[in-house]
Design an enzyme around this catalytic site. Structure first.
Site, PDB file in Angstrom:
ATOM      1  N   ASP B 161       0.825  -1.069  -0.001  1.00 42.91           N
ATOM      2  CA  ASP B 161       0.106  -0.067   0.076  1.00 42.91           C
ATOM      3  C   ASP B 161       0.742   0.988   0.086  1.00 42.91           C
ATOM      4  O   ASP B 161       1.665   1.630   0.991  1.00 42.91           O
ATOM      5  CB  ASP B 161      -0.930   0.034   1.278  1.00 42.91           C
ATOM      6  CG  ASP B 161      -2.113  -1.117   1.181  1.00 42.91           C
ATOM      7  OD1 ASP B 161      -1.787  -2.077   0.474  1.00 42.91           O
ATOM      8  OD2 ASP B 161      -3.231  -0.961   1.741  1.00 42.91           O
ATOM      9  N   LYS B 224      -6.944   3.384  -3.226  1.00 44.65           N
ATOM     10  CA  LYS B 224      -7.289   3.405  -1.990  1.00 44.65           C
ATOM     11  C   LYS B 224      -7.534   4.735  -1.514  1.00 44.65           C
ATOM     12  O   LYS B 224      -6.719   5.475  -1.964  1.00 44.65           O
ATOM     13  CB  LYS B 224      -6.158   2.702  -0.995  1.00 44.65           C
ATOM     14  CG  LYS B 224      -6.378   2.522   0.305  1.00 44.65           C
ATOM     15  CD  LYS B 224      -5.392   1.690   1.178  1.00 44.65           C
ATOM     16  CE  LYS B 224      -5.377   2.044   2.614  1.00 44.65           C
ATOM     17  NZ  LYS B 224      -4.097   1.326   3.380  1.00 44.65           N
ATOM     18  N   LYS B 260     -10.216   0.183  -2.567  1.00 43.83           N
ATOM     19  CA  LYS B 260     -10.231  -0.120  -0.995  1.00 43.83           C
ATOM     20  C   LYS B 260     -10.399   1.338  -0.322  1.00 43.83           C
ATOM     21  O   LYS B 260      -9.594   2.067  -0.362  1.00 43.83           O
ATOM     22  CB  LYS B 260      -8.856  -0.623  -0.676  1.00 43.83           C
ATOM     23  CG  LYS B 260      -8.546  -0.822   0.918  1.00 43.83           C
ATOM     24  CD  LYS B 260      -7.195  -1.533   1.059  1.00 43.83           C
ATOM     25  CE  LYS B 260      -6.995  -1.280   2.625  1.00 43.83           C
ATOM     26  NZ  LYS B 260      -5.585  -1.965   2.909  1.00 43.83           N
TER      27      LYS B 260
END
Lengths: 292, 324
Positions: B161, B224, B260
């Site tokens: 991430d 995300k 996400k």
């Protein structure tokens, strides 16, 4: 002048619930009309649903560590302050009790006075109960052994159906004095004094969530409180005699403490004892080695 | 100034998109040419989809699906190896009393703890996501960021991430952000790359849409919303914008990319609202842990409590699940 007064349209009230220090509408959006003893319309009250029970229990659980962890003296002071504010609203309470219960103004006044006195009586117990129920235990060994009472947790209270203020205070105050937090289902037909009490609590020093007042039907909400995994004790006073058996059975699933209450509604004006306080307390025993 | 943008294979992109990443100027032209987001419209749509009522069997399905989409996250300075191992145990068996509860999708940790998580999750099929690139601010040199990614990948993380350089993005240096994402993607190797846009710092929905397209063009496998360290974190309308971007990406290229939302999703009710949005905005094929994840820590417990409520017929309490 007189003509102008007659022309005024009274403000019709629709009360809400008291959950976590806020006054939300019922999650269900329902409300129901409340009438006085003669059947005349008084106000609308929110008709709480099981999801309001859920929210109220979450709020009560959140408030529990703070309230249980407060010193007994501090809890007592907070409850005395509530009694002062009840006193300040005597006229309003007397009018609501008179209308709800169909009794005369003078009688209602005396009911309110008894209720305030009852609140003070329980407030006084906060810093004395540990001395009465606790103990320094004699043990056969080099240890100090103490037993101290601790509050059990979140209490579900089904308030009495007939005595709308004195009965309510008599079942709610012991839960608070012992350090528990409460989810109260008020009298269904006579909820107004409970609503006004929640307005008093909201502006007093009682932390948000310590008392949560739901107006609605005890037979609808009681089973959800009884089976709830996060409620530690249940006072089934406001449920019918038969419903109480069912509530006790539901509560057994989570080994909940269910108060034993008289079959009919007792005479609330009678002098109470500490039985209710005792039921909301769990003894904790501490062993401590003696020096030398 | 005509700087050619990084070295990723662009042959698979359709002509319009391949042209967009030819150089800095065309990238800017493309991103600023994206249609603007109707703020009132998207907030209203998000709110109206949020009112949809999901009950009984559908609710139970939604709860199980949401559990299987959780990236169980711990990103605290106080994280210990023990805490990561405890979290891994919870990821394998979220509710030990009910072994039919699905495991979560992944465990998300800082890169220095990724090895511990990998060890604890070996053989479970649960992924290990590691944040990297100077998370959460992204304020460091590129070599430091890439070293951060290398540490995560070396430790065995299956997902990385990364945070984008919001400062560069807001200054309009899109090419720099693009190349950074490409470089990180190259450093990831086989690991999936999730690109954290930090929508709370981008200011407008238009910027969120641009950042999402930028991340997709540069090769991010997931977009995300947030790090969880900035408020507001994930919001429903913001997630709508991302879902639209991945759907449009699919229409343009035939590739499925994931979304996400992370941070601030704490209740089952919230999670179900997100699932409804996924279904309605992106499409039912996105309702899988491969394409939609929740970045959350406290959400899992609420999902477990609601699952118990559905199955037991009465409310449960925090005493019945593990608290971390």
């Amino acid at each position: 002048m007189a003509e102008q007064r007659r022309a005024r349209v009274p403000v019709a009230k629709t009360y809400k619930l008291y959950v976590g220090g806020q006054f939300p509408r019922s999650e269900s959006g329902r409300s129901y009309p409340v009438s006085d003893a003669k059947g005349r319309f008084l106000a609308n009250a929110a008709h709480a649903s099981r999801k309001d029970v859920r929210d109220a229990v979450v709020a009560a659980r959140k408030a529990f560590p703070g309230w249980a962890g407060a010193t007994a003296y501090n809890r007592g002071q907070v409850l005395y302050r509530v009694a002062e504010m009840l006193e300040g609203r005597r006229e309003q309470f007397a009018a609501e009790v008179a209308a709800s219960e169909g009794i005369s103004g003078g009688k209602a006044q005396s009911v309110v006075d008894t209720a305030v006195d009852r609140w003070v009586w329980y407030a006084g117990w906060t810093d004395k109960i540990a001395t009465v129920l606790g103990a320094a235990n004699p043990v056969a060994g080099p240890y100090f052994s103490f037993t101290v009472p601790e509050p059990t947790g979140v209490v579900g209270v089904l308030a009495p159906q007939r005595s709308s203020l004195l009965g309510l205070v008599s079942v709610l105050a012991p839960a608070l004095a012992s350090g528990c937090t409460a989810v109260v289902v008020s009298s269904a037909q006579r909820p107004l004094p409970a609503i006004t009490l929640s307005e008093v609590l909201a502006t007093s020093d009682v932390p948000a969530g310590v008392v949560n007042v739901l107006t609605g039907r005890a037979d609808e909400l009681g089973p959800w409180l009884a089976s709830h995994g996060d409620v530690d004790a249940l006072d089934p006073t406001g449920a019918g005699a038969e419903a109480r058996t069912e509530l006790a059975r539901e509560a057994a699933g989570t080994v909940k403490r269910v108060l034993t209450v008289p079959a009919g509604e007792p005479d609330w004006t009678e002098r109470p004892d500490i039985a209710r306080l005792r039921r909301y307390l769990e003894p904790k025993t501490v062993w401590h080695p003696m020096g030398g | 100034m005509r700087t050619r943008l990084g070295g990723m294979a662009t042959a698979t992109l359709p002509a319009g998109l391949a042209d967009a990443i030819r150089d800095d100027a065309s990238l800017r032209r493309f991103l600023h040419g994206l249609p603007g987001v109707d703020q009132v419209g998207i907030e209203q749509r998000a709110a109206s989809l949020g009112t949809r009522s999901i009950k009984k069997a559908a609710k139970l399905w939604a709860i199980d699906t949401a559990i299987s989409m959780v990236d169980l996250t711990t990103l605290e300075g106080a994280d210990t190896h023990g805490k990561v191992r405890a979290l891994a145990a919870k990821a394998r068996r979220p509710d030990p009393e009910r072994p039919d509860t699905p495991p979560v999708a992944a465990v998300c940790v800082y890169p220095d703890l990724a090895a511990t998580a990998v060890e604890a999750l070996r053989g479970s099929g649960i992924g290990v996501a590691s944040v990297a690139t100077a998370f959460p601010s992204g304020r460091s040199g590129r070599d430091v960021k890439l070293a951060d990614v290398a540490l995560a990948v070396r430790s065995g993380a299956s997902e990385v991430d990364m945070v984008i350089d919001r400062g560069a993005f807001l200054e309009g240096r899109y090419g720099q952000v693009f190349e950074e994402i490409q470089a990180v993607k190259a450093a990831c190797g086989d690991a999936h790359l999730k690109v954290i846009l930090e929508t709370g710092e981008l200011g407008t929905y238009d910027n969120v849409r641009r950042a999402a397209w930028l991340a997709l063009l540069a090769g991010g496998d997931f977009v995300k919303t947030s790090t969880g360290k900035v408020s507001p974190a994930a919001t429903l309308p913001g997630t709508h914008v991302l879902l639209q971007a991945v759907r449009d990406w699919y229409t343009a290229t035939g590739e499925l990319r994931g979304v996400k939302p992370a941070g601030g999703i704490r209740t089952t009710k919230d999670a179900i609202r997100y699932l409804v949005a996924v279904h309605e905005v992106a499409g039912p094929e996105w309702l899988t842990p491969g394409l939609f994840r929740f970045g959350a820590s406290s959400l899992l417990n609420d999902l477990l409590l609601q699952r118990r409520t559905q199955l037991d017929g009465h409310y449960s309490g925090p005493d019945y699940v593990t608290q971390d």
